[in-house]
Write a protein that holds these residues in place. Structure first.
Motif, PDB file in Angstrom:
ATOM      1  N   GLN A  66      10.165   1.907   1.349  1.00 35.46           N
ATOM      2  CA  GLN A  66       8.791   2.272   0.996  1.00 35.46           C
ATOM      3  C   GLN A  66       7.990   2.735   2.206  1.00 35.46           C
ATOM      4  O   GLN A  66       7.117   3.588   2.080  1.00 35.46           O
ATOM      5  CB  GLN A  66       8.099   1.087   0.313  1.00 35.46           C
ATOM      6  CG  GLN A  66       8.576   0.917  -1.115  1.00 35.46           C
ATOM      7  CD  GLN A  66       8.053  -0.354  -1.755  1.00 35.46           C
ATOM      8  OE1 GLN A  66       6.980  -0.848  -1.419  1.00 35.46           O
ATOM      9  NE2 GLN A  66       8.836  -0.909  -2.667  1.00 35.46           N
ATOM     10  N   GLU A 251      -9.858  -3.661  -0.643  1.00 35.47           N
ATOM     11  CA  GLU A 251      -8.473  -3.716  -1.160  1.00 35.47           C
ATOM     12  C   GLU A 251      -7.486  -3.248  -0.092  1.00 35.47           C
ATOM     13  O   GLU A 251      -6.344  -3.662  -0.067  1.00 35.47           O
ATOM     14  CB  GLU A 251      -8.298  -2.809  -2.390  1.00 35.47           C
ATOM     15  CG  GLU A 251      -9.275  -3.044  -3.521  1.00 35.47           C
ATOM     16  CD  GLU A 251     -10.621  -2.399  -3.260  1.00 35.47           C
ATOM     17  OE1 GLU A 251     -10.649  -1.164  -3.122  1.00 35.47           O
ATOM     18  OE2 GLU A 251     -11.633  -3.123  -3.153  1.00 35.47           O
ATOM     19  N   MET A 252      -7.951  -2.360   0.766  1.00 34.12           N
ATOM     20  CA  MET A 252      -7.068  -1.808   1.781  1.00 34.12           C
ATOM     21  C   MET A 252      -6.895  -2.782   2.944  1.00 34.12           C
ATOM     22  O   MET A 252      -5.822  -2.895   3.524  1.00 34.12           O
ATOM     23  CB  MET A 252      -7.653  -0.499   2.290  1.00 34.12           C
ATOM     24  CG  MET A 252      -6.776   0.234   3.239  1.00 34.12           C
ATOM     25  SD  MET A 252      -7.410   1.885   3.511  1.00 34.12           S
ATOM     26  CE  MET A 252      -6.747   2.750   2.106  1.00 34.12           C
ATOM     27  N   ASN A 285       2.981  -1.177   6.057  1.00 31.61           N
ATOM     28  CA  ASN A 285       2.250  -0.333   5.121  1.00 31.61           C
ATOM     29  C   ASN A 285       1.186   0.435   5.913  1.00 31.61           C
ATOM     30  O   ASN A 285       0.225  -0.153   6.402  1.00 31.61           O
ATOM     31  CB  ASN A 285       1.597  -1.214   4.053  1.00 31.61           C
ATOM     32  CG  ASN A 285       0.901  -0.400   2.989  1.00 31.61           C
ATOM     33  OD1 ASN A 285       0.612   0.782   3.181  1.00 31.61           O
ATOM     34  ND2 ASN A 285       0.621  -1.034   1.861  1.00 31.61           N
ATOM     35  N   SER A 287      -1.039   2.581   4.932  1.00 31.13           N
ATOM     36  CA  SER A 287      -2.118   3.153   4.120  1.00 31.13           C
ATOM     37  C   SER A 287      -3.450   3.115   4.845  1.00 31.13           C
ATOM     38  O   SER A 287      -4.327   3.926   4.570  1.00 31.13           O
ATOM     39  CB  SER A 287      -2.268   2.388   2.813  1.00 31.13           C
ATOM     40  OG  SER A 287      -1.110   2.518   2.059  1.00 31.13           O
TER      41      SER A 287
HETATM   42  C1  LIG Z   1      -0.049  -0.401   0.767  1.00 33.70           C
HETATM   43  O1  LIG Z   1      -1.442  -0.680   0.756  1.00 33.70           O
HETATM   44  C2  LIG Z   1      -2.152  -0.018  -0.279  1.00 33.70           C
HETATM   45  C3  LIG Z   1      -3.610  -0.426  -0.165  1.00 33.70           C
HETATM   46  O2  LIG Z   1      -4.108  -0.199   1.077  1.00 33.70           O
HETATM   47  C4  LIG Z   1      -1.633  -0.402  -1.621  1.00 33.70           C
HETATM   48  O3  LIG Z   1      -2.334   0.323  -2.629  1.00 33.70           O
HETATM   49  C5  LIG Z   1      -0.156  -0.091  -1.699  1.00 33.70           C
HETATM   50  O4  LIG Z   1       0.357  -0.563  -2.929  1.00 33.70           O
HETATM   51  C6  LIG Z   1       0.576  -0.768  -0.553  1.00 33.70           C
HETATM   52  N1  LIG Z   1       1.964  -0.347  -0.582  1.00 33.70           N
HETATM   53  C7  LIG Z   1       2.957  -1.195  -0.760  1.00 33.70           C
HETATM   54  C8  LIG Z   1       4.312  -0.598  -0.797  1.00 33.70           C
HETATM   55  O5  LIG Z   1       2.776  -2.376  -0.872  1.00 33.70           O
END
Ligand SMILES: *[C@@H]1O[C@H](CO)[C@@H](O)[C@H](O)[C@H]1NC(C)=O
Ligand SMILES: *[C@@H]1O[C@H](CO)[C@@H](O)[C@H](O)[C@H]1NC(C)=O
Ligand SMILES: *[C@@H]1O[C@H](CO)[C@@H](O)[C@H](O)[C@H]1NC(C)=O
Ligand SMILES: *[C@@H]1O[C@H](CO)[C@@H](O)[C@H](O)[C@H]1NC(C)=O
Ligand SMILES: *[C@@H]1O[C@H](CO)[C@@H](O)[C@H](O)[C@H]1NC(C)=O
Length: 387
Positions: A66, A251-252, A285, A287
């Motif tokens: 991932q 959430e992030m 992650n 993001s």
């Molecule tokens: C990574 O973080 C984002 C939120 O910041 C989330 O939406 C996403 O599901 C996460 N990815 C994984 C693979 O957990």
């Protein structure tokens, strides 16, 4: 005896009244007090009292398959042989937007001139630009110079001239800066792993290359490891205000404090740290789109913490003065003035004047007046005046 007793009583009474007054003012104003102040207090107390960082690391760790989606973008431009067979002191990545051709040209002919660095400073430094794909503007016709396809051709042309663009096909945007960060560490890992230091910088930065090279040569000769310098942010809270460029939703990033990190304007790590950061990006992650904070998260995961260097700038611009040029490493927010600044900063007179004792005393006074201002000014800290 009686008199002193009365005086003490009076003093205590006054103290009590003052304390009450201050407390009531604080309580009345608490609601109105800047929420950023409150979040700073919260983040500091978390950083220094409660260690929540282990949780951060665990929650952001994801399976490798991932994590790969943050790095497996196709290279549109690449230079696999850039570093081959050379002893490289520094690999310097400039994060540049496709449209900033002028800035790249300014860098190439001032502090980023590899030939100059080699001939004058006797060090091999590779300066490359990290780019994403240009945005296609819908309202413009496809044959327009600024539109995605046409503009990409201009970039290919620029790359043929200078051979220093590294580009992947993710959209070049502020919120994709973390992808750009990952691109840099992955590129170093596969193309330039033997460079002794890695640096990443904005394209509106000024780097005093002679000072930086000298510092890195000193550090390198001592064989340091776990080296990471820049302008350090300690205990910074995430910004929850929607209007801010740096807004991060709960959430992030649900915690009240970021791990310590260095301002993205420009920082340097040693080869071993760069390699470990690369490893960390394989399982985190990514993001979180604020790239320097993400760097802090990676570094935390590998157990490396940043060291403050007084002459690395954060958001701010350094004052223009020879006494500052003598020690400056980076200064932020330079575009038009970069040619003049470069000429002034590397002028031999800067060093000559300052080597004398009177010159040094004079410079301390100048730095005190420039850096130790009572109001907030985001340049080098006041401490720098005494170094
Ligand atoms: C990574 O973080 C984002 C939120 O910041 C989330 O939406 C996403 O599901 C996460 N990815 C994984 C693979 O957990
Ligand atoms: C870089 O420096 C060299 C030698 O100092 C000079 O000949 C060359 O023109 C410079 N390159 C640019 C792009 O200014
Ligand atoms: C980041 O790049 C990806 C791949 O090009 C793109 O799909 C996405 O919209 C970009 N994100 C932002 C916030 O620009
Ligand atoms: C934040 O921005 C979104 C749109 O991007 C908006 O719908 C929402 O109302 C905003 N929230 C606040 C608290 O301003
Ligand atoms: C962070 O998490 C990874 C994977 O769970 C682990 O290998 C690493 O030791 C952790 N680092 C710290 C500083 O806790």
């Amino acid at each position: 005896m009686f008199m002193t007793f009365r005086r003490i009583r009076k003093c205590q009474c006054m103290q009590l009244v003052t304390t009450c007054l201050v407390l009531s003012v604080v309580m009345v104003c608490w609601e109105q007090m800047d929420s950023s102040f409150v979040s700073h207090v919260k983040s500091y107390s978390h950083r220094y009292l409660i260690n929540r960082f282990v949780v951060i690391n665990k929650s952001l760790t994801i399976p490798r398959e991932q994590a790969r989606r943050f790095s497996n973008f196709r290279y549109l431009m690449d230079h696999p042989d850039k570093c081959v067979g050379e002893d490289i002191l520094l690999l310097l990545f400039v994060k540049s937007s496709p449209e900033n051709t002028e800035r790249r040209n300014a860098i190439r002919s001032t502090w980023g001139n590899e030939t100059y660095i080699q001939n004058t400073l006797g060090a091999t430094v590779k300066v490359v630009f990290a780019l994403g794909a240009p945005q296609t503007k819908k309202e413009e016709p496809s044959w327009s110079k600024r539109s995605g396809v046409g503009f990409q051709n201009q970039l290919f042309h620029e790359n043929r001239l200078y051979g220093d663009l590294i580009q992947q096909d993710f959209l070049d945007s502020f919120h994709n800066l973390t992808l750009k960060l990952i691109l840099q560490f992955h590129w170093m890992h596969s193309r330039c792993a033997h460079a002794r230091f890695f640096m990443t910088a904005d394209d509106d930065i000024f780097i005093h290359m002679p000072n930086l090279v000298k510092h890195l040569q000193d550090v390198s000769s001592r064989g340091v490891m776990d080296f990471w310098i820049g302008r350090v942010h300690r205990g910074a809270p995430p910004i929850r205000n929607n209007d801010s460029k740096y807004y991060v939703p709960f959430e992030m990033y649900p915690w009240v404090v970021y791990p310590d990190y260095t301002a993205g304007a420009g920082y340097v790590v040693s080869r071993d740290v760069a390699d470990k950061i690369y490893q960390a990006t394989l399982t985190l992650n990514a993001s979180l789109y604020i790239d320097d904070v993400f760097m802090g998260i990676c570094a935390h995961a590998i157990g490396v913490s940043p060291q403050e260097h007084l002459f690395f700038a954060g958001e701010g611009k350094a004052p223009y003065h020879p006494c500052i040029y003598d020690q400056m490493m980076t200064s932020h927010g330079h575009v038009e003035d970069i040619y003049d600044l470069w000429k002034a900063a590397i002028h031999p007179e800067v060093k000559e004047r300052i080597t004398w004792l009177t010159g040094r005393l004079y410079c301390t006074a100048v730095k005190l007046s420039l850096l130790c201002k009572p109001y907030y000014l985001d340049t080098y800290p006041c401490k720098a005046a005494f170094s």
